[in-house]
Design an enzyme around this catalytic site. Structure first.
Site, mmCIF file in Angstrom:
data_model
loop_
_atom_site.group_PDB
_atom_site.id
_atom_site.type_symbol
_atom_site.label_atom_id
_atom_site.label_comp_id
_atom_site.label_asym_id
_atom_site.label_seq_id
_atom_site.Cartn_x
_atom_site.Cartn_y
_atom_site.Cartn_z
ATOM 1 C CD GLU A 205 -11.887 -5.145 51.388
ATOM 2 O OE1 GLU A 205 -12.836 -4.585 51.984
ATOM 3 O OE2 GLU A 205 -11.598 -6.346 51.559
ATOM 4 C CD GLU A 221 -7.897 -0.382 43.915
ATOM 5 O OE1 GLU A 221 -7.222 -1.180 44.589
ATOM 6 O OE2 GLU A 221 -7.422 0.591 43.304
ATOM 7 C CB ALA A 264 -6.229 5.464 48.754
ATOM 8 C CD GLU A 279 -4.588 16.006 49.308
ATOM 9 O OE1 GLU A 279 -3.597 16.283 48.621
ATOM 10 O OE2 GLU A 279 -4.668 16.288 50.505
ATOM 11 C CB ALA A 280 -4.827 9.766 49.114
ATOM 12 N N GLY A 287 -20.993 20.976 52.265
ATOM 13 C CA GLY A 287 -20.772 22.118 53.137
ATOM 14 C C GLY A 287 -19.318 22.433 53.415
ATOM 15 N NE ARG A 317 -3.045 22.444 46.624
ATOM 16 C CZ ARG A 317 -2.085 23.006 45.909
ATOM 17 N NH1 ARG A 317 -1.407 22.290 45.025
ATOM 18 N NH2 ARG A 317 -1.809 24.295 46.080
#
Length: 344
Positions: A205, A221, A264, A279-280, A287, A317
Site C-alpha cells: 500500500e 507503508e 499508521a 502518533e498513529a 495550521g 500526540r
C-alpha cells in the site's frame, strides 16, 4: 563548440501514429559526461548546443557505437544493442538544466532521478505536465489515448486482449529502472521519477510519486507525495501520508528527517527534523494548534505547527481527554527496527 554537457540519454521509445513521442527508455543515462565522450557525441550527432532530442536511425546508432569504442565501452555496447531496434531511437542531449520542452527531455530527467543520478528538487521540471501526454499503459506498451479504441478492436479481432493497466502521464518506475538494494511489493505504486535510496522497502500500500522518495534505508507503508523526501532510517506507517507541494496550496517543501516515525494513518504537513514521531492517526498540518509541554508534562506555550517546522526530537500526540495536539521532547520515541532495515 560545446565543451561540456549536463546530461545525455541514448534511448528507444514509442511514437503515436503521427510520429509524436509518447515515452522513452534510456538504458544508461549520463550526467556530466567526460570531455572525450562529449566530443564524440557532439561530432557524431552534429550537435551545436542547447537542449535537443535528436532522432536517430539504426545506421547512425551503429556509427555512434563505433565512435565510442575504447572511450566508453559500456555506452558503446548499449548503442550497438539499440541499433537493432525497430522502434524509434533518440539521442537527448542537454547542455544545461533547463525546463524541459519535449517528451524525451522529461523522460531523461525522470530517469536521472530513478537511477539516483540526481536527487529530488535538484532538477528543473517546470512545465512538465504540459509537455507529457496522457498515455494508456498496456501489456503491449504505451498507446495514445485517441488510438486506444482501434488498438483494442484490433487485439480482439486477433483473439487477444489489450489490457490497460493505467491511464496516466507517468509510467511505473520498475518498467524503466529497478535501483539496487530496494524492495517494491507493488510496482504500480512507484512512478518513474521516484528516488529510492538503497535499503528502501515499499510495501503493497506504499506509494512514491515523481521527484520524491527516500534516502534509505526505510520502510514505506504510506504515501510519499510529489516533492517529499523521507530521511535515512525513517518509517512511514500503514495509511500514513505526506502533504505534497502540488496540492498543498503553498511552496513549503515537506520533508521528513532521519530516524523519524510517522504512525499508521497519521500525516504530516510540515517539514520535520530528525528523530521525530507522530502518533498513529494524528495529522499535523501547518495550521494545527499545538500545545507544547515540558519534561514534567506542564504546558509551556501554544503555537501553530509551522512554528516547529524543521525541529528535531519532537513527539506529536493527541491528548486522549481534551483532544488537543501536544508536542514534547521525543526522549521516549519508538526505536526503529534495525534488523529489518539491515536486511532490506
Amino acid at each position: 563548440m560545446t565543451s561540456s554537457l549536463f546530461s545525455v540519454g541514448i534511448g528507444v521509445g514509442t511514437h503515436n501514429s503521427k510520429g509524436d513521442w509518447l515515452e522513452v527508455f534510456y538504458p544508461q543515462p549520463l550526467v556530466n559526461p567526460s570531455a572525450e565522450v562529449t566530443g564524440i557525441l557532439v561530432d557524431a550527432l552534429a550537435f551545436t548546443g542547447g537542449n535537443h532530442a535528436i532522432n536517430l536511425d539504426p545506421a547512425r546508432m551503429t556509427a555512434l557505437s563505433e565512435a565510442l569504442k575504447g572511450v566508453d565501452d559500456a555506452l558503446s555496447a548499449t548503442c550497438a544493442k539499440l541499433a537493432s531496434s525497430k522502434q524509434p531511437l533518440v539521442a537527448t542531449v542537454l547542455s544545461t538544466d533547463e525546463a524541459p520542452s519535449s517528451v524525451p527531455e522529461v523522460y531523461l530527467k525522470l530517469h536521472l532521478l530513478s537511477h539516483r543520478l540526481a536527487k529530488p528538487h535538484t532538477l528543473k521540471l517546470d512545465g512538465m505536465f504540459g509537455v507529457l501526454p496522457n498515455v494508456a499503459w498496456t501489456n503491449q506498451g504505451a498507446v495514445a489515448i485517441d488510438e486506444l479504441a482501434d488498438r483494442q478492436l484490433e487485439a480482439r479481432l486477433n483473439g487477444e486482449l489489450l489490457e490497460v493497466m493505467s491511464v496516466d502521464k507517468f509510467p511505473k518506475m520498475a518498467n524503466y529502472v529497478v535501483p539496487a538494494g530496494v524492495r517494491v511489493a507493488h510496482t504500480a505504486r512507484v512512478r518513474l521519477g521516484a528516488y529510492l535510496g538503497e535499503g528502501t522497502t515499499i510495501m503493497h500500500e506504499g506509494f512514491v510519486n515523481f521527484n520524491a522518495g527516500t534516502e534509505g534505508p526505510g520502510m514505506v507503508e504510506g504515501r510519499i507525495s510529489a516533492g517529499v523526501v523521507l530521511g535515512s532510517g525513517s518509517d512511514l506507517g500503514g495509511g500514513a501520508s505526506t502533504m505534497g507541494t502540488l496540492s498543498g496550496g503553498n511552496n513549503v517543501i515537506i520533508s521528513v528527517g532521519k530516524e523519524c516515525l510517522i504512525g499508521a494513518n497519521a500525516g504530516v504537513g510540515i517539514p520535520l527534523g530528525d528523530r521525530c514521531t507522530i502518533e498513529a492517526g494524528l495529522y499535523v498540518t501547518a495550521g494545527s494548534l499545538v500545545t507544547m509541554l515540558d519534561d514534567k508534562g506542564q504546558v509551556v506555550n501554544t503555537v501553530k505547527a509551522r512554528d516547529l517546522a524543521g525541529q528535531s526530537d519532537l513527539l506529536f500526540r493527541r491528548n486522549s481527554k481534551s483532544g488537543a495536539i501536544e508536542v514534547l521532547t521525543n526522549k521516549s520515541a519508538i526505536e526503529l527496527n534495525e534488523a529489518l532495515h539491515a536486511h532490506n
